[in-house]
Each structure stands twice: as C-alpha cells, then as structure tokens.
Design an enzyme around this catalytic site. Structure first.
Site, PDB file in Angstrom:
ATOM      1  N   CYS A  46       0.842  -1.199   0.000  1.00 24.16           N
ATOM      2  CA  CYS A  46       0.000   0.000   0.000  1.00 24.16           C
ATOM      3  C   CYS A  46       0.880   1.252   0.000  1.00 24.16           C
ATOM      4  CB  CYS A  46      -0.910   0.016   1.227  1.00 24.16           C
ATOM      5  SG  CYS A  46      -2.097   1.389   1.200  1.00 24.16           S
ATOM      6  N   ASP A 100       0.343   3.773   1.658  1.00 19.59           N
ATOM      7  CA  ASP A 100       0.246   4.374   2.989  1.00 19.59           C
ATOM      8  C   ASP A 100       1.638   4.726   3.537  1.00 19.59           C
ATOM      9  OD1 ASP A 100       0.001   4.578   5.947  1.00 19.59           O
ATOM     10  OD2 ASP A 100      -2.072   3.984   5.572  1.00 19.59           O
ATOM     11  N   ARG A 126       2.745   5.012   6.365  1.00 17.05           N
ATOM     12  CA  ARG A 126       3.175   4.334   7.593  1.00 17.05           C
ATOM     13  C   ARG A 126       3.720   2.930   7.356  1.00 17.05           C
ATOM     14  NH1 ARG A 126      -2.587   4.884  10.250  1.00 17.05           N
ATOM     15  NH2 ARG A 126      -3.023   4.220   8.116  1.00 17.05           N
ATOM     16  N   HIS A 148      -2.199  -4.033   4.913  1.00 15.70           N
ATOM     17  CA  HIS A 148      -2.013  -3.615   6.311  1.00 15.70           C
ATOM     18  C   HIS A 148      -3.357  -3.336   6.946  1.00 15.70           C
ATOM     19  CE1 HIS A 148      -2.691   0.823   5.776  1.00 15.70           C
ATOM     20  NE2 HIS A 148      -2.487   0.467   4.526  1.00 15.70           N
ATOM     21  N   CYS A 180      -6.144  -0.082   6.720  1.00 12.82           N
ATOM     22  CA  CYS A 180      -5.954   0.464   5.371  1.00 12.82           C
ATOM     23  C   CYS A 180      -7.123   1.365   4.979  1.00 12.82           C
ATOM     24  CB  CYS A 180      -5.810  -0.670   4.360  1.00 12.82           C
ATOM     25  SG  CYS A 180      -5.447  -0.092   2.689  1.00 12.82           S
TER      26      CYS A 180
HETATM   27 CO    CO Z   1      -3.519   1.137   2.884  1.00 16.06          CO
END
Ligand code: CO
Length: 216
Positions: free
Chosen positions: A46, A48, A50, A102, A105
């Site tokens: 992803c 993302d 993090r 994750h 998400c």
């Molecule tokens: Co995500």
C-alpha cells in the site's frame, strides 16, 4: 524561511547524514549501488506512508524491488503494476513476490462504505469486487472491525491470485520453480508482519485451469 520551508530543507540535511551513515566503513558503498540491482524480492504494498517497505523488512537499497499503490492492488489492466511484475520476473529474476496489505488500510475502509469517491471509484471497485466474491463469509462476521480486518486479508489473497494470473509468473514458475507468491499483512499497532501462508501451489494450479498462459 517559514517552518514548512525549513522542514522541506531538512530533507537534504537528512539525506547527507544518511549518505555518511551508508558510507561509514565502506567508502565504495555507492559505487557498488550504482553497478546494478539484483533484488531477490518484489514487494507490492500500500502507498500508505506508515508502511515503508524496506524498513519493515529490514532490507537495504538494492534488496527489494517495490511497487506501491492505494490498497496494494494488482489490477489486470494496470500497465504500471503489470510492467513491474514482468520486469521483476523476467529481467531481475526475483525469487519471491510479496503482496503486503495492512490493517487500518484507508483504501479498504473507503471501499466498505457506499460513497461516490470520484476518480477513485474505479480503483476501489476492485476491493468491492473482493467483497462481493466473499460476501457470504464477510456478512457472517458481526463485529465491524473484525470484518474490516478480514476484508484486508481477503484482498491480499485475491491480489496474490492476480499476480499468479500473469503470463510471466506462470511461465517462470513452471520452468524454474520460482517466483513463489506470498501474502502478508502488516499491523500498524505493533509493527509486526503476518504471513497469511497463502497456498501458492494450490492457487497456481487452480488459476492455470482457467487462465493458463504458458503454451507448453
Ligand atoms: Co492502505
């Protein structure tokens, strides 16, 4: 200079510090890095912020080929993802392909809610399709958080199937016995990776009954 500009400038200071760190005790580090790459892993995760691929795997530059997008999707018509997979398999000869989702998400969460997301509708529809394929199981889970987590896992598994559908993965695996495809989930709460132990060979056999692309 305002705070935002200072923070931005800071990145270049960070970069110089990182260069010094990498060269400590190995002056020729970047000469080796510039020579070429032969990573063993392709990581599809992803976007993302993090979930930084190299960090969570403890791998250095050159050790993992990375593709990231919203909700770690492998869309069959996405030239970007498809190109990355083909290059990783046929040129880099990666041994393992990892699809890493994750918990928490945002992409998967958005797909669980009925809303018009504009340009993202088409993208999130891929996740809604995963929901539809497993609607019986998912509707059987009463707790919303548990259902959300399960959809995140099912999405990873479905994207593993999409990786296996590609001609390069099928051909290479039949000929060389790799790449092997794995599904993982990263937990933001403790930083740990969970291997979903997807049944790769079983998936490959089932995919080949319908999508076989290797002519031999
Ligand atoms: Co995500």
């Amino acid at each position: 200079m305002n705070d935002r500009e200072k923070a931005y400038r800071q990145i270049f200071d960070n970069n110089r510090r990182w260069v010094a760190q990498m060269r400590a005790g190995r002056e020729d580090y970047f000469d080796h890095l510039a020579e070429g790459q032969s990573p063993d892993y392709l990581y599809i995760g992803c976007a993302d912020s993090r979930v930084p691929a190299n960090d969570i795997m403890g791998l250095e530059p050159g050790e993992v080929f990375v593709h990231r997008n919203i909700a770690n999707l492998v869309v069959n018509t996405d030239m970007n993802a498809q190109g990355v997979i083909q290059y990783a398999v046929e040129v880099l000869h990666v041994k393992d392909i990892i699809v890493c989702g994750h918990y928490g998400c945002g992409g998967v969460k958005a797909a669980m809610k009925p809303a018009d997301m504009g340009l993202l509708n088409g993208w999130l529809r891929e996740i809604r399709d995963v929901y539809r394929m497993h609607v019986g199981e998912l509707h059987g889970i009463e707790d919303e958080e548990t259902r959300y987590k399960r959809l995140i896992e099912l999405n990873v598994m479905e994207q593993c199937v999409n990786v296996i559908k590609t001609a390069s993965v099928q051909k290479h695996w039949l000929k060389h016995g790799y790449p092997v495809v794995h599904g993982w989930v990263f937990d933001l709460h403790d930083g740990l990776l969970k291997d979903l132990e997807v049944p790769f060979e079983d998936m490959m056999n089932r995919v080949q009954q319908l999508y076989r692309l290797d002519p031999e």
